[in-house]
Design an enzyme around this catalytic site. Structure first.
Site, PDB file in Angstrom:
ATOM      1  N   THR A  43      -8.183  16.688 -26.986  1.00  0.00           N
ATOM      2  CA  THR A  43      -7.291  15.648 -26.935  1.00  0.00           C
ATOM      3  C   THR A  43      -6.569  15.652 -25.681  1.00  0.00           C
ATOM      4  O   THR A  43      -6.004  16.704 -25.232  1.00  0.00           O
ATOM      5  CB  THR A  43      -6.327  15.586 -28.127  1.00  0.00           C
ATOM      6  OG1 THR A  43      -5.465  14.435 -27.799  1.00  0.00           O
ATOM      7  CG2 THR A  43      -5.428  16.696 -28.216  1.00  0.00           C
ATOM      8  N   GLU A  44      -6.475  14.468 -24.765  1.00  0.00           N
ATOM      9  CA  GLU A  44      -6.108  14.594 -23.408  1.00  0.00           C
ATOM     10  C   GLU A  44      -4.774  15.272 -23.221  1.00  0.00           C
ATOM     11  O   GLU A  44      -4.383  15.540 -22.080  1.00  0.00           O
ATOM     12  CB  GLU A  44      -6.550  13.420 -22.916  1.00  0.00           C
ATOM     13  CG  GLU A  44      -5.705  11.991 -23.283  1.00  0.00           C
ATOM     14  CD  GLU A  44      -6.676  11.280 -24.076  1.00  0.00           C
ATOM     15  OE1 GLU A  44      -7.323  11.962 -24.933  1.00  0.00           O
ATOM     16  OE2 GLU A  44      -6.514  10.119 -23.898  1.00  0.00           O
ATOM     17  N   ASN A  45      -3.968  15.183 -24.143  1.00  0.00           N
ATOM     18  CA  ASN A  45      -2.536  15.608 -24.243  1.00  0.00           C
ATOM     19  C   ASN A  45      -2.662  17.229 -24.178  1.00  0.00           C
ATOM     20  O   ASN A  45      -1.306  17.582 -24.535  1.00  0.00           O
ATOM     21  CB  ASN A  45      -1.548  14.762 -24.994  1.00  0.00           C
ATOM     22  CG  ASN A  45      -1.962  14.885 -26.597  1.00  0.00           C
ATOM     23  OD1 ASN A  45      -3.192  14.696 -26.727  1.00  0.00           O
ATOM     24  ND2 ASN A  45      -1.054  15.123 -27.599  1.00  0.00           N
TER      25      ASN A  45
END
Lengths: 224, 234, 234, 224
Positions: free
Chosen positions: D57-59
């Site tokens: 997940t890009e976060n």
């Protein structure tokens, strides 16, 4: 460059330990500092234990302690000179890109480097003699020179053949442009300032004798 | 089923290295140098290698031996000359080895850029010096910068401290150095570790190199580290 | 004696923020958003701010409240529009707030570049899209890249989990997000933490943000996090 | 763009769950995958537990688990859609620059995104309708589109007014150029290949009827 050998015997100033003590005294408490290999490493010996100065080593550590004692030597814990060192409380480790980001991003207050030459406007030459038979090696010198907020140089003012290493223009290959803010030498401390090169301290030499040694216009700041 | 492969034999882990490969080799001097993997690379017979590493070998082991065996055509490094770099010195002076000298921070950032998909970047380091000659420059915010390009590898050889069975890595002290950025910058990354532990044994907050960057893990018993000599070089 | 200052009151920690400052504000939605520091910033009265943050506020607290109070002249972010971004939406539609939209990875890399002393970089993200219009482009290794410049702040507000008394930081889970890169990219970095611990309590291998990047630490008891709504936005 | 409403009733293909199952079946075991918000999120429900697929997940996380149950909700652990999620063994956390480096550097095998339009050469439009009253928001869409080794799109083939979203040229603002490798729709799976757009699977529609719906030259790959 012509030979400008002095006519009298070379003056003797302070020794290497005294010079390191001078530099250490000028590092504000709580500073983040990188000490280059060689002579600058000595500065660590004269930092007050309660000064809170934190040492950075470019191979990925902040909070470096003194050289490791024999029984402490850990091959995974070395400084930039590949000498085994120790870790102080509050230290941190990081990878090489992060370490040089810390340096290049202007987060270190001071780095202290040795030099072959420093020019009147603060250019630094300290990585390569330029001799064709030398194997060049730069390491982190260029990153350090331009990265820290202030770059201090420590060196003998005169080379072995008596020529001043504070020069109008560097003749050795450059490490960085206009990056040096102070030059600590055995004979004098020089501040590279907008008004010119200011002599702040003299060690065992008179101001007029110093000006005769150095082919750079000087400003007498000893009385300030 | 993760794709990482745990290989018991260092030579087997690097046996497929082709001639002419660009090999990123971790370590700062001896700290973090993947000596056992380099010995495996020597066994593999691969030659005409371009090696990217901070130094150019110490003493007679690891990278120094690879150079001595004549496998390295080109070194990209920041600090080849050291008191114990006799293997490199001899090959270099004999003209048998090319040298590309890169300031250490630019070397690290170029490797990082390769792993991060950044094509090139403007850095102030080296501006106005011989190491920027012929390179594109630009003034940004009143300061001179040099354009440097990403530096990727076909193979990375890295020494970490511990891997879990998925390939997540942690390092020890200043042996971390180039490991994390090299692991991310190569097509194939082979890592030697002191131990392999079960998945879940490494706190997710403490992982330094996520497993996505690791292809092969080789547990090794480290050979005795070379004596740490005082005041050698950066 | 490190230079970090531990401040008990969030408002005091940011009281010197000048009008017109560029403020980097950590967080991804509510995770890692330094709500208490932002409330302190509202108290400070600073206005005409440029705020750099991934989103443009959620609900009525923290960054949303700063926007609602009319303190923000310009937002630089990747994802302003969310189901609960009504404070931003209103100001934006009323023309009271400028928006610079940046792809999330370019935003992160620009902030990282500022902290790392990299003036600018070529990135493939955004090439050929409206968000690259007017920007310099270049083909590198056969791929289009866009030149993006470093993005620095006067002030960074970051939420971490724990600080030691020197200012070394660790984060919790995905609340880490922009914290480490923003802490490095601002002239002054103020960090709120759940707790301050003694020097030596954080393993040097586990430090995420070294203390050199931290100026002020504010221990806070977090107010209740807003309800996490499902399926809002990136 | 002219309206090309079809003359017959719209065909009905597979539903969203079945489409997600199709995508999941095409993800090789052990892949590193990013699932975009919205429809792509559903793919996680159909990945075999023993597939070893790791979700990014890009976060700032690799090894993301399913949505958190009520009692597990942790405000510090969310996905790109800001929904509370869980952590699987072998997970890792990292900051945003490192997370997007992972993506942009080509380390993820597959990302799955929703789309407004995909062009015949794989251009993607999925971030902005371009309507003047819309507040634009891009998030990580552009980084994902060009970063992963393969970008899969999941969408209904037809818009609500019956126009194909697989188009000769995108009319919506672009997210990335030539980045989509496959398009999974309710009516067909399309492979964007050097030879053109290949139809791999059909769902409740005949090939000739599909070609009538789509204004892009197609290659029949259903018999391969």
């Amino acid at each position: 460059m012509t030979t400008t050998s002095s006519t009298s015997a070379l003056p003797t100033g302070i020794d290497r330990d005294a010079l390191a003590r001078q530099v250490a005294a000028d590092i504000p408490a709580g500073s983040f500092v990188n000490l280059g290999i060689g002579l600058p490493t000595k500065v660590a010996n004269f930092l007050a234990p309660d000064s809170g100065v934190m040492l950075h080593t470019e191979n990925g550590m902040l909070g470096m302690g003194p050289e490791a004692r024999a029984e402490e030597v850990d091959p995974d814990l070395v400084n930039a000179g590949k000498v085994a060192v120790s870790e102080l409380p509050g230290a941190s480790y990081f990878h090489h890109a992060d370490s040089f980001a810390m340096m290049r991003g202007g987060h270190l207050d001071i780095c202290v480097l040795g030099a072959y030459q420093v020019s009147a406007r603060g250019d630094l030459a300290n990585w390569h003699t330029g001799r064709p038979d030398d194997i060049p090696a730069v390491g982190g010198a260029m990153d350090l020179a331009i990265g820290a907020r202030q770059t201090f140089v420590m060196m003998n003012l005169l080379s072995r053949d008596g020529r001043a290493k504070l020069v109008p223009e560097c003749t050795y290959p450059l490490t960085g442009l206009q990056c040096v803010s102070r030059v600590y030498t055995d004979l004098a401390v020089f501040l590279i300032e907008p008004e010119g090169v200011v002599v702040r301290d003299l060690f065992g030499i008179e101001y007029d004798d110093l000006t005769a040694l150095v082919d750079v216009p000087l400003v007498d700041g000893t009385g300030r | 089923m993760s794709r990482v492969i745990i290989v018991d034999d260092a030579a087997e882990a690097v046996a497929d290295t082709p001639d002419g490969a660009v090999v990123l080799i971790g370590g700062f001097g001896s700290a973090g140098q993947p000596v056992e993997l380099i010995e495996g690379l020597i066994e593999s017979g691969a030659k005409d290698l371009t090696v990217v590493s901070n130094n150019a070998g110490n003493g007679d082991h690891g990278l120094a031996a690879l150079i001595r065996e004549g496998r390295v055509r080109r070194m990209i490094c920041s600090f080849p000359r050291q008191s114990d770099s006799w293997c490199f010195d001899e090959k270099y002076r004999a003209g048998e080895l090319e040298l590309e000298l890169v300031p250490q921070g630019n070397l690290a950032e170029r490797i990082r850029a390769a792993g991060a998909g950044i094509g090139a970047f403007f850095t102030p380091t080296g501006y106005g010096t011989p190491l920027a000659e012929g390179k594109e420059t630009r003034e940004i915010d009143g300061r001179g910068h040099v354009l440097e390009y990403a530096l990727a590898g076909d193979l990375a050889l890295v020494a970490a401290h511990r891997a879990d069975e998925l390939g997540n890595l942690v390092y020890r002290k200043t042996a971390r150095n180039f490991g994390p950025i090299m692991a991310a910058a190569a097509t194939t990354t082979v890592v030697q570790v002191d131990e392999v532990v079960a998945v879940g044994s490494i706190d997710p907050e403490h992982v330094v190199t996520p497993c996505v960057y690791v292809d092969r893990v080789v547990p090794v018993t480290r050979t005795l580290a070379p004596t740490v000599a005082a005041g050698v070089a950066r």
